[in-house]
Structure formats: C-alpha cells, structure tokens
Write an enzyme that holds these catalytic residues in place. Structure first.
Site, PDB file in Angstrom:
ATOM      1  CD  GLU A   1       1.071  -2.809   6.749  1.00  0.00           C
ATOM      2  OE1 GLU A   1       0.700  -2.946   5.577  1.00  0.00           O
ATOM      3  OE2 GLU A   1       2.079  -2.196   7.071  1.00  0.00           O
TER       4      GLU A   1
ATOM      5  CG  MET B   1      -2.108  -6.184   2.781  1.00  0.00           C
ATOM      6  SD  MET B   1      -1.174  -4.930   3.725  1.00  0.00           S
ATOM      7  CE  MET B   1       0.171  -5.925   4.338  1.00  0.00           C
TER       8      MET B   1
ATOM      9  CG  ASN C   1      -1.384  -9.924   2.242  1.00  0.00           C
ATOM     10  OD1 ASN C   1      -1.310  -9.424   3.349  1.00  0.00           O
ATOM     11  ND2 ASN C   1      -2.421  -9.727   1.431  1.00  0.00           N
TER      12      ASN C   1
ATOM     13  CD  GLU D   1       0.723  -2.641  -2.281  1.00  0.00           C
ATOM     14  OE1 GLU D   1       1.368  -3.135  -1.330  1.00  0.00           O
ATOM     15  OE2 GLU D   1       0.124  -1.554  -2.199  1.00  0.00           O
TER      16      GLU D   1
ATOM     17  CG  HIS E   1       5.606  -2.995   0.319  1.00  0.00           C
ATOM     18  ND1 HIS E   1       6.365  -2.219   1.145  1.00  0.00           N
ATOM     19  CD2 HIS E   1       4.444  -2.323   0.137  1.00  0.00           C
ATOM     20  CE1 HIS E   1       5.684  -1.114   1.445  1.00  0.00           C
ATOM     21  NE2 HIS E   1       4.522  -1.143   0.846  1.00  0.00           N
TER      22      HIS E   1
HETATM   23  N1  BES Z   1       0.917  -1.647   3.302  1.00  0.00           N
HETATM   24  C1  BES Z   1       0.025  -0.810   2.586  1.00  0.00           C
HETATM   25  C2  BES Z   1      -1.408  -1.110   2.840  1.00  0.00           C
HETATM   26  C3  BES Z   1      -1.946  -0.659   4.168  1.00  0.00           C
HETATM   27  C4  BES Z   1      -2.225   0.668   4.376  1.00  0.00           C
HETATM   28  C5  BES Z   1      -2.209  -1.552   5.174  1.00  0.00           C
HETATM   29  C6  BES Z   1      -2.745   1.069   5.589  1.00  0.00           C
HETATM   30  C7  BES Z   1      -2.704  -1.159   6.391  1.00  0.00           C
HETATM   31  C8  BES Z   1      -2.983   0.165   6.596  1.00  0.00           C
HETATM   32  C9  BES Z   1       0.270  -0.923   1.087  1.00  0.00           C
HETATM   33  O1  BES Z   1       1.545  -1.296   0.723  1.00  0.00           O
HETATM   34  C10 BES Z   1       0.066   0.434   0.494  1.00  0.00           C
HETATM   35  O2  BES Z   1       0.844   1.286   0.784  1.00  0.00           O
HETATM   36  N2  BES Z   1      -0.962   0.623  -0.310  1.00  0.00           N
HETATM   37  C11 BES Z   1      -1.208   1.901  -0.927  1.00  0.00           C
HETATM   38  C12 BES Z   1      -0.936   1.795  -2.383  1.00  0.00           C
HETATM   39  C13 BES Z   1      -0.435   3.051  -3.024  1.00  0.00           C
HETATM   40  C14 BES Z   1       0.449   3.917  -2.213  1.00  0.00           C
HETATM   41  C15 BES Z   1       0.171   2.760  -4.349  1.00  0.00           C
HETATM   42  C16 BES Z   1      -2.645   2.272  -0.638  1.00  0.00           C
HETATM   43  O3  BES Z   1      -3.317   1.524   0.038  1.00  0.00           O
HETATM   44  O4  BES Z   1      -3.077   3.333  -1.012  1.00  0.00           O
HETATM   45 ZN    ZN Z   2       2.959   0.226   0.843  1.00  0.00          ZN
END
Ligand code: BES
Ligand code: ZN
Length: 892
Positions: A158, A296, A298, A331, A334
């Site tokens: 992503e 992430m 996945n 996660e 999601h």
């Molecule tokens: N989908 C994101 C990870 C991501 C962020 C991928 C930016 C590519 C670019 C993941 O679900 C996410 O939001 N992670 C957060 C966790 C937190 C909000 C609990 C993070 O990375 O901080």
């Molecule tokens: Zn997220």
C-alpha cells in the site's frame, strides 16, 4: 438513486474525482495471478514467475498492446497464451513517469482477433527485482539473531507498490485471485495471505511452499514474508470458522507475542459479531518487521513494526502495551472494512482509515473499558485533526488524487483523525445501533467488491432514512471546519446567545470570505442558579442562529464531550472565569475539562483571545487527576513553551509556572506505582514527571538521574514507564558521557521499544556537538529509516536545536530525498526539522528555500509546515509583551 444521493449531486461543486488521474486503460482486467517468488537473502534480489489470466473488456480489435503497472522490476521474458497458441511478446517498453509497462504482440494474429469480449487470455512473465532497503515493494528487513545482524524479506504494497514486486494492475478496484508460491531457505518461515497447502524440498537447503488461492482481493493487500521467527498460536474460539491465529515473534522470544495474540482473538470475535459477517480469510498471521507505517493490514497476514506488536512483560511500558492493542484492533477491523469492501479509488482512502480508526477505539474500549480510550481519542485524534485542518493548506477528507506520488501524503491526520471525528459525529447523530445497521448493510452489499464515499452515504440512508449526505457533505467534501462564535445580549431575565459559524483558520482566526456552511449538531450544558445541569441540543445548519438561556445561569459548556467537530469562541469576559469552578470541582467530564483549555490555547494562537487567558486557566487544573486532561495540559504547556522558548525573560517564569502546576499533580502520583494502581495512573506518571524534568524542577532531575544510575546497574530497578523520564533527564542536563551511556544502552538492548525510548531522548542534548551527532545519526544508517522520526521529534522539541535542525535539512536535502523518497517519510522529516521555528527571519528563509527544492511527494507537507511556522512566529510577536507582563505580575 436515493434522495440523499441526489442532494449531494445538486449541491456539489467539489471535484470528487480528479479528471486527469493516471489510470490503466480499461481494455483487459486481471482475474487470477499465479505467482512464484524466489527471494535471495544474500544478494538482495528476487525472481518472479508470473501468469496472469486476463479477461477482455473490449473487442480484440481495440487492443493493440497490453498495459500494466510495473516499477523498478525488469521483465526478461514474456508471452501471451491465447487458447492453445503461444504468442510471443514482440516488444516490452516502459513508461516510467506513469509506472506503466507495455507488452506488444501480433494483435492481428487470427487466434487473438477471433476472441470476444469476456474471453480470457494468459500473460506469462519472468522478471527480477531488488530486495530494496526503502521499505516499499518487496524489501529487506533487518533483525538481530544472537546479536548478529540478519535480513529477511517482507512486503509493503500500500498504496501503489505491488508494482515494485510483480507486473500487475495496481488499482484498488481491480480485484483478482492470487495463487502464490514462495521459495525460501528451510531455516526460514515463509508466509503469504493464505494457508500453505503444499510444502516440498527445493534445491537441497530450500523449500517451496504453495498457498491456497485467495478470495478476490486488491493488489495493495497482497503480502509475502521470508524471515526467521518463532510463533505462538491460538484458535479464536468465538469465531464462526474457528480462525487460527498466530503471532510470529523474534527467535527465543515467544512470550512477547502473547498479548497481541489475546487481543487478536478477542477482536476477531468482536468484529464478527459487530459486522455480522464471519472473518473473510483463512487464517490470521501477524508478524513484526521493519515497516514504514506502524502496521499494514494485508489480508490474513498483518505486518507490524516490532513495537506495535510485541509486549515484553518485563520491559514494555503501559502506553506501549496500549498502543499494541490499538494497532491490532485497527488492522483487524480493516479485514472487513478495507479488505472485504475496498475503496473504489484513493480519493476515498478515508473510508478505510477513518473507520478503522474509529473501530480501534471501539474495540479497545470493549476489551479494556477501564482505559477510557474514547477520552484519549479526543486528545490524540480530535485536537490533532483540528491542528492540521486549521491550516489553509489542509485538504478535504475526500480528496481528489491524480498520481501515485500524491497518495502517500494523504495518510495524514485528515484522513485518519478528522475522518474519524466525522464518523463519531455521525454515530452520535444517528445513534450507535442505527449506524451499525447501516454499516452491516454496506459491508454485505459490497462484499468482495469496491465502494465509494457516496455508496456509504446511500447505504446508511437505506437503513436509517436519514439524510446522511446533507449532514456529511461539508465535513467530507469541503476543506476546514467551523468555529462557532457566540455573543450574548441580556434581555430581561434571559440571555440571548447568537451562534455564528465560519471557517476557522489559525492564521487569521475567522475566515469570513469562505462561504462554507456546515450542519453542526450543537449540544450544550447549562448550569442553573440551583446548580442543576440541563442538556440542550440544536442543529446549526445556517450561518447564524439564536438561543436563549436564563440570566441566572452559572455557566454554559458547549459541545458536550466534543462530539461535534468545531471550535468554540465565546466572546464574553466572564466565559472562562465561570468555568474555573466546574473544572476544579470536576463536575464537567474529563473531555469537557480538556476541551476548555485546548480551545483557549488554539484561539490565542489564532489571535481570537489574549494568550494570558490560557495562563489564568491553568490554575484551574492544579488538582487534576485524569490522565487525558493531564496530557492535554502538558500538550498546551508544550505548545506555549515552543513559542516563547527563545524569550529568556518569559521562559524562566513560564518554567516556574509549569513546575508549580505539575508538582501538585506529581505529589499524588509519586515515583513509585501504588499497588494495583490503574493503567491510566501508570500512564500519567511519565507525563507529569517528564514535564517536571523538562521545565527544570531540580528535585525531579536529581531523582531521575539517580534512577538512571540504578538502571545501569540493574535494568529491573526502573519500571519501563519511567525510562523515558530518566533518559530525557540525563541527556538534557548531562554531559557527553551521559549521552554515550545512553547510546550504549541503545546498542546493547535487543528490544526495539527500548531503543526507541533512547532515540526519542537523544535529540534533547544541549551541547551543539551532541545535537549534531543526533542529527547525523538520523541519516547515516545508525538508525533504521522507519525510526528516524523518533530522533527528529526529540530534536524538534529542543530549543537549542531549532536553527541547527533546519540548516541540517537544507545541507542534507539531497541525501534525505535520495534515502527516503518513495514513501511518506520525506514530508514528515521536513515538518519535524522546521516546525519549531518561530523567528520571523528564519521563517522567510525556510519558505524561500523549500519552495525552490520541494518535489511532488512533499508539496503538501511543505505548504503546511511553512504556514504553521508563519502562524507561530506571528503569535510570538503579537503576544510576547502582554505575556511577559502577566507572568511578571503573577509568577513570583
Ligand atoms: N493502511 C495503513 C498502513 C499504511 C499507512 C500503508 C500509510 C501505507 C501508507 C494501516 O492500516 C494503518 O493505518 N496503520 C497505522 C496504525 C495506527 C493508526 C493504529 C499506522 O501505520 O500508524
Ligand atoms: Zn489503517
């Protein structure tokens, strides 16, 4: 089309889709990818054998070539299977600016020309790539085994980096089945989204693992892992299909996986119930590795930074443990919201992230109600969202996205935190249960498909009959948020209050020329002469409205528990003073208590109230015992400290004021945890003691230093919660020897959480040589790139380092660009190295220099950070004389 959707069409002027966005031609569509990946952990390369079944979407006569996404992958061989015929690919060419690869072939060939729309052909590809060190695509991740540095291979696709691993149709709406095979050393664990269905020996010391075909899914959720791990496992017994869950841990450290395992099993069961849909994948594996994000999602294989997954019972702090629960909950939500139902295009990224952010709080609140995470939400997300959205250079929640480089920057406080505030506001407006019914309907309606923002509004409308589009329109499609200004007028026995909404901007307070009007659900509490408290509510849909309250009312608090997303600007001298008593007596809820100081602080930044008001208010919090209110207090002190940090006369008195407030609070908490004390008190201790150390309380500094010496003798002598306090004390007030002692701990410990605690403190040194050393460490490979932010955050909060930091940025701009480009880190690095500047001359230099050097994926961050340092420098100029006067009269 339903009524609510039409309302939106009528009133929209915002571009919902970027008209010129770069997308693949809609001539073919992938159905199934068969992929065999062979990573080489010594040479840092990988090979891919790929067969993609493609369905024709147009007549073959309209297809002269096949176009797919591909970036930094080299295709060596390709052919096209059409029925039983194998057509050679005659030319392979790359369009680098669009990440496209073109496959040309004899499209006039009879076999191909005879095909019809809907027929399927197979593209066969052999390619190679580099296991890069940039945390994107298929990359190498560093870990330690018996103190020795090792590398594993992991993926982060992503937003648009699957194309860095294999040729693909890398758009979220082009869902397909993935049949994956991995080749890995026998000593290693090999994982992908699905369960392994066949494992065989390969080349003596290797194995070849074949995984079950996935349900149809988007490319950005595909994942591969080849790593050395142990694991702990459990069955999520409360789930319908008894989902097997594993947490992969560092070798020999299985116990560190137990907490996340428990949270994961509980969350899966909770979400199945909440969404009324069984977990949509075969198993849930979770593993820690180097990652640019925190984690992430996945499908079936969630990857985390080590610190977002592992809890070491002896060395993990209370806040780090809570963070693990939050990230796991985020996660796993999601898996339904994002993975099962996916946004149509990146402009609706917020659908994924704002809702997962809401669910992370929802789930953790269910699992650990005593943590009061929804209170923490207001400090951690609500105010953070407002800070970014109060800039002219913010963006709407639903944001047009044209090219890949624009996507990374929107993983920000708007998509996550503001989006989540809007979800929370909507839930309050619809009620929990009705919202949930609408969500279930939406998820069922779009399972294994894609949906757009408008589909969500429509689904909610279908279940609730409420005009969700009208309610959400300005919040989601328009930039910014309102400040509600209130003026009073006495009429006989009533006060008539006029409520007027305008867009709020930190740089000018009220932005009169923006004509956006929001639908604001306004609630307010009125305390009568007899101390009875009554709650009222109204919907502010127009620019202005009036309400009346009895003149005898003692106080009024708008926006109970900050459920609506607006700032309050009550224009009456007695407003803040009337609230001192209910803050002190804690009649107001913790969220209401913190919102009052927070509003005052931000309005003074915007020039709407004099900054002295904030200082007057501080004393109301001297007996505060709620963790989140204390955190807000510390944040406000931190904001003001940053503004006046270079004003010597102000800052000495300011520190005394801070110490006087925080000592009262610290006296109750002490340095030693009480038996069975609450999680929140344990989290409050480092905030309060950290503030005392920061603002120069001698006794606290001495105590912290002594604990540091104890810690060096025996780690068990200092609880993890206190370690940030002792590191910051010895680095801030100690010499080079102390700095080196901390570095020694950094190098010795195998626990990344401990390493990060040290990194966060390093930048606090006072000696220029040591500041310079910290800055250099951030770019010279001493620190893993994902962790650079911790060092820079320390530097950013250090007044001695302000100038050095931005000069360092410009001297090393090319290195930073080269080293971090490709993910969202560059924009964040620019912010951290410049955002503390308050000196007007420096602001000008920074603006001019950044304008010259900025590149596509940091444009938004640059504009935001230039704007916010301009605001800070104006705040300083505007307020410093009166603040000094107030402090001189009121502090010693
Ligand atoms: N989908 C994101 C990870 C991501 C962020 C991928 C930016 C590519 C670019 C993941 O679900 C996410 O939001 N992670 C957060 C966790 C937190 C909000 C609990 C993070 O990375 O901080
Ligand atoms: Zn997220």
């Amino acid at each position: 089309m339903c009524r609510c959707a039409r309302t939106h069409e009528d009133s929209t002027s915002a571009p919902v889709v970027a008209v010129d966005r770069v997308v693949l031609p809609k001539t073919v569509k992938p159905l199934t990818y068969r992929l065999t990946l062979n990573p080489d952990l010594e040479k840092f390369t990988f090979t891919v054998e790929e067969q993609v079944e493609l369905k024709l979407l147009v007549q073959p006569s309209e297809i002269t070539k096949i176009v797919a996404n591909c970036k930094e992958v080299v295709v060596h061989k390709a052919s096209l299977s059409v029925g039983n015929t194998l057509l050679p690919i005659t030319k392979i060419s790359y369009e680098e600016e669009n990440d496209f690869v073109n496959f040309e072939f004899d499209h006039k060939d009879q076999e191909f020309a005879n095909l019809e729309i809907g027929d399927v052909i197979t593209l066969n590809i052999q390619s190679t790539g580099e296991l890069n060190d940039k945390l994107v695509g298929f990359y190498r991740s560093k870990y330690y085994k018996d103190g020795v540095e090792k590398y594993g291979a992991v993926t982060q696709f992503e937003a648009v980096d699957a194309r860095r691993c294999f040729v693909c149709w890398d758009e979220p709406a082009l869902k397909a089945v993935f049949e994956v095979t991995l080749i890995a050393p026998k000593t290693h664990v090999a994982l992908s989204n699905m369960n392994c269905i066949e494992e065989k020996e390969y080349d003596n010391d290797k194995k070849i693992c074949k995984y079950a075909p996935t349900p149809i899914m988007s490319t950005y959720l595909v994942a591969f892992v080849v790593y050395e791990y142990d694991y702990v496992e459990a069955i999520a017994t409360e789930t319908k299909n008894k989902v097997p869950v594993r947490v992969y841990t560092p070798l020999g450290k299985k116990e560190q996986g137990e907490f996340a395992l428990e949270v994961a099993c509980k969350c899966l069961a909770l979400y199945e119930k909440y969404f009324d849909i069984p977990y949509p994948f075969a198993k849930m594996d979770m593993a820690g590795c180097q990652l640019s994000a925190g984690a992430m999602e996945n499908s079936g294989l969630v990857l985390y930074r080590e610190t977002a997954l592992y809890v070491d019972p002896k060395n993990t702090s209370s806040s780090a443990k809570q963070y693990v629960a939050i990230v796991v909950a985020h996660e796993l939500s999601h898996q339904w919201f994002g993975n099962l139902v996916t946004m149509e295009w990146w402009h609706s990224l917020f659908l994924n992230e704002s809702y997962a952010t809401f669910m992370e709080y929802y789930a953790v609140d269910q699992l650990y109600p005593e943590w009061n995470v929804f209170e923490q939400f207001v400090h951690d997300d609500f105010f953070k969202a407002m800070a970014l959205d109060a800039l002219a250079s913010s963006h709407p929640v639903h944001v047009p996205v044209r090219v890949a480089a624009e996507i990374d920057e929107i993983f920000d406080a708007i998509s996550y935190s503001k989006g989540c505030c809007c979800v929370r506001m909507l839930i309050n407006w619809l009620s929990n249960e009705r919202f949930r019914e609408g969500m279930i309907h939406y998820l069922k309606k779009f399972s294994y498909q894609n949906a757009d923002t408008e589909d969500l509004w429509e689904a909610l409308y279908e279940r609730t009959s409420q005009n969700v589009t009208e309610m959400m329109y300005s919040w989601i499609y328009k930039i910014g948020f309102p400040v509600v200004s209130i003026t009073e007028e006495i009429q006989q026995d009533h006060k008539v209050l006029t409520l007027r909404q305008n867009r709020f901007l930190e740089k000018c307070g009220i932005f009169e020329s923006d004509d956006t009007v929001w639908v604001i659900p306004v609630s307010y509490l009125v305390c009568g002469a007899d101390d009875s408290i009554t709650e009222f509510s109204l919907e502010l849909k127009e620019r202005e409205t009036k309400v009346s309250i009895p003149t005898s009312s003692k106080w009024i608090k708008f926006n109970k528990n900050q459920t609506a997303f607006f700032r309050l600007n009550y224009q009456s001298d007695s407003y803040y003073s009337s609230l001192v008593e209910p803050i002190k007596s804690k009649i107001l809820s913790p969220i209401d208590r913190m919102s009052i100081i927070e509003d005052a602080c931000t309005l003074s930044k915007a020039g709407l109230v004099p900054t002295e008001r904030v200082f007057v208010l501080f004393s109301a919090y001297a007996n505060e015992d709620n963790f989140t209110v204390i955190s807000s207090l510390a944040t406000c002190f931190g904001t003001l400290y940053n503004i006046y940090k270079h004003e010597e006369q102000i800052i000495e008195k300011f520190k005394k004021l801070a110490v006087s407030i925080f000592s009262g609070i610290a006296a109750k908490l002490g340095w030693i945890p009480k038996p069975n004390e609450s999680h929140l008190d344990s989290m409050a201790r480092p905030i309060v003691l950290g503030a005392l150390v920061k603002y120069g309380d001698k006794a606290a500094i001495e105590k912290a230093t002594q604990l540091f010496d104890d810690f060096r003798k025996d780690n068990n002598l200092v609880i993890p919660d206190l370690r940030p306090v002792i590191y910051s004390a010895v680095i801030r007030y100690g010499n080079e020897e102390r700095f080196n002692q901390c570095l020694e701990i950094f190098q010795k410990t195998e626990l990344f959480e401990e390493k990060n605690r040290i990194l966060r403190a390093l930048g606090l040194a006072q000696d220029e040589k040591l500041i310079s050393k910290s800055l250099t460490m951030a770019i010279d490979d001493s620190v893993r790139s994902q962790d650079v932010m911790y060092v820079l955050a320390g530097v950013s909060s250090n007044p001695k380092a302000t100038t050095m930091a931005w000069k360092f940025l410009f001297e090393n701009f090319a290195i930073i660009k080269q080293k971090f480009e490709g993910c969202f880190l560059p924009g964040r690095i620019v912010k951290l190295l410049t955002e503390s500047v308050t000196n007007a001359d420096d602001v000008q230099t920074i603006r001019e220099t950044l304008d010259k050097v900025k590149f596509k994926s940091i444009e938004r961050s640059v504009d935001q950070c230039v704007e916010s340092i301009e605001i800070n420098s104006k705040w300083l100029q505007r307020s410093k004389n009166s603040v000094l006067e107030w402090l001189s009269n009121n502090v010693e």
